[in-house]
Design a protein around this motif. Sequence first.
Motif, PDB file in Angstrom:
ATOM      1  N   UNK A 128      28.267  16.292  39.443  1.00  0.00           N
ATOM      2  CA  UNK A 128      29.661  16.485  39.063  1.00  0.00           C
ATOM      3  C   UNK A 128      30.154  17.770  39.728  1.00  0.00           C
ATOM      4  N   UNK A 129      31.324  17.750  40.329  1.00  0.00           N
ATOM      5  CA  UNK A 129      31.838  18.964  40.955  1.00  0.00           C
ATOM      6  C   UNK A 129      32.304  19.969  39.908  1.00  0.00           C
ATOM      7  N   UNK A 130      32.258  21.228  40.294  1.00  0.00           N
ATOM      8  CA  UNK A 130      32.822  22.281  39.456  1.00  0.00           C
ATOM      9  C   UNK A 130      34.317  22.381  39.706  1.00  0.00           C
ATOM     10  N   UNK A 131      35.004  23.085  38.850  1.00  0.00           N
ATOM     11  CA  UNK A 131      36.447  23.255  39.003  1.00  0.00           C
ATOM     12  C   UNK A 131      36.798  24.723  38.872  1.00  0.00           C
ATOM     13  N   UNK A 132      37.603  25.219  39.783  1.00  0.00           N
ATOM     14  CA  UNK A 132      38.159  26.554  39.743  1.00  0.00           C
ATOM     15  C   UNK A 132      39.664  26.417  39.906  1.00  0.00           C
ATOM     16  N   UNK A 133      40.416  27.320  39.310  1.00  0.00           N
ATOM     17  CA  UNK A 133      41.863  27.357  39.511  1.00  0.00           C
ATOM     18  C   UNK A 133      42.179  28.616  40.297  1.00  0.00           C
ATOM     19  N   UNK A 134      42.872  28.463  41.418  1.00  0.00           N
ATOM     20  CA  UNK A 134      43.322  29.589  42.229  1.00  0.00           C
ATOM     21  C   UNK A 134      44.840  29.631  42.182  1.00  0.00           C
ATOM     22  N   UNK A 135      45.391  30.804  41.937  1.00  0.00           N
ATOM     23  CA  UNK A 135      46.844  30.984  41.897  1.00  0.00           C
ATOM     24  C   UNK A 135      47.202  32.063  42.906  1.00  0.00           C
ATOM     25  N   UNK A 136      47.954  31.684  43.941  1.00  0.00           N
ATOM     26  CA  UNK A 136      48.429  32.652  44.929  1.00  0.00           C
ATOM     27  C   UNK A 136      49.546  33.483  44.323  1.00  0.00           C
ATOM     28  N   UNK A 137      49.486  34.783  44.552  1.00  0.00           N
ATOM     29  CA  UNK A 137      50.491  35.711  44.033  1.00  0.00           C
ATOM     30  C   UNK A 137      50.787  36.766  45.096  1.00  0.00           C
ATOM     31  N   UNK A 138      52.014  37.293  45.115  1.00  0.00           N
ATOM     32  CA  UNK A 138      52.336  38.317  46.105  1.00  0.00           C
ATOM     33  C   UNK A 138      51.918  39.723  45.686  1.00  0.00           C
ATOM     34  N   UNK A 139      51.705  39.941  44.390  1.00  0.00           N
ATOM     35  CA  UNK A 139      51.393  41.271  43.867  1.00  0.00           C
ATOM     36  C   UNK A 139      50.263  41.116  42.854  1.00  0.00           C
ATOM     37  N   UNK A 140      49.058  41.477  43.265  1.00  0.00           N
ATOM     38  CA  UNK A 140      47.876  41.229  42.441  1.00  0.00           C
ATOM     39  C   UNK A 140      47.923  42.002  41.125  1.00  0.00           C
ATOM     40  N   UNK A 141      48.331  43.249  41.150  1.00  0.00           N
ATOM     41  CA  UNK A 141      48.380  44.042  39.915  1.00  0.00           C
ATOM     42  C   UNK A 141      49.390  43.460  38.928  1.00  0.00           C
ATOM     43  N   UNK A 142      50.557  43.070  39.423  1.00  0.00           N
ATOM     44  CA  UNK A 142      51.580  42.482  38.546  1.00  0.00           C
ATOM     45  C   UNK A 142      51.104  41.150  37.984  1.00  0.00           C
ATOM     46  N   UNK A 143      50.425  40.360  38.796  1.00  0.00           N
ATOM     47  CA  UNK A 143      49.922  39.063  38.331  1.00  0.00           C
ATOM     48  C   UNK A 143      48.828  39.243  37.290  1.00  0.00           C
ATOM     49  N   UNK A 144      47.936  40.192  37.513  1.00  0.00           N
ATOM     50  CA  UNK A 144      46.891  40.466  36.519  1.00  0.00           C
ATOM     51  C   UNK A 144      47.533  40.883  35.199  1.00  0.00           C
TER      52      UNK A 144
END
Length: 135
Positions: A1-17
């Motif tokens: 069974x494959x694993x699953x990860x979610x990736x979210x592209x963001x322009x500002x890493x600190x603001x997104x965190x």
Amino acid sequence: MPGLLINIDVPDLAAAEHFYTAALGLSATRRLGDDIVELTGCEIPIYLIAKPAGSMIGPDSEDFRRYNRHWTPVHPDFSVENLDEAIATAIAAGAVQESETLDLPYGRQAMFADPFGNGFCLIAFNERGYDALLT
């Protein structure tokens, strides 16, 4: 069974965190270099990836990243216990609720955009959950 990860592209890493930890109660657990933060607190990890606005989305594409509100056929849905509290928390963190809260056969749902244009939903399932849709 494959694993699953979610990736979210963001322009500002600190603001997104800040947004995803404040809005959803996720935790930043690892930093993978300068451009990736791993968030945990869901069934699977979510990776915030710094990608500047205007950068190409892939080597064979002529499209580029835009962080105004955009549509994508894939988006995360976060299940929550108390939808009203989760809505208030998400909005306080900077989310934009995009429609009225919906009462559906499987529970209640609210649709949002994060501060970077990515869509997501919050869902409070009732006791039947998606089984309410079985025919």
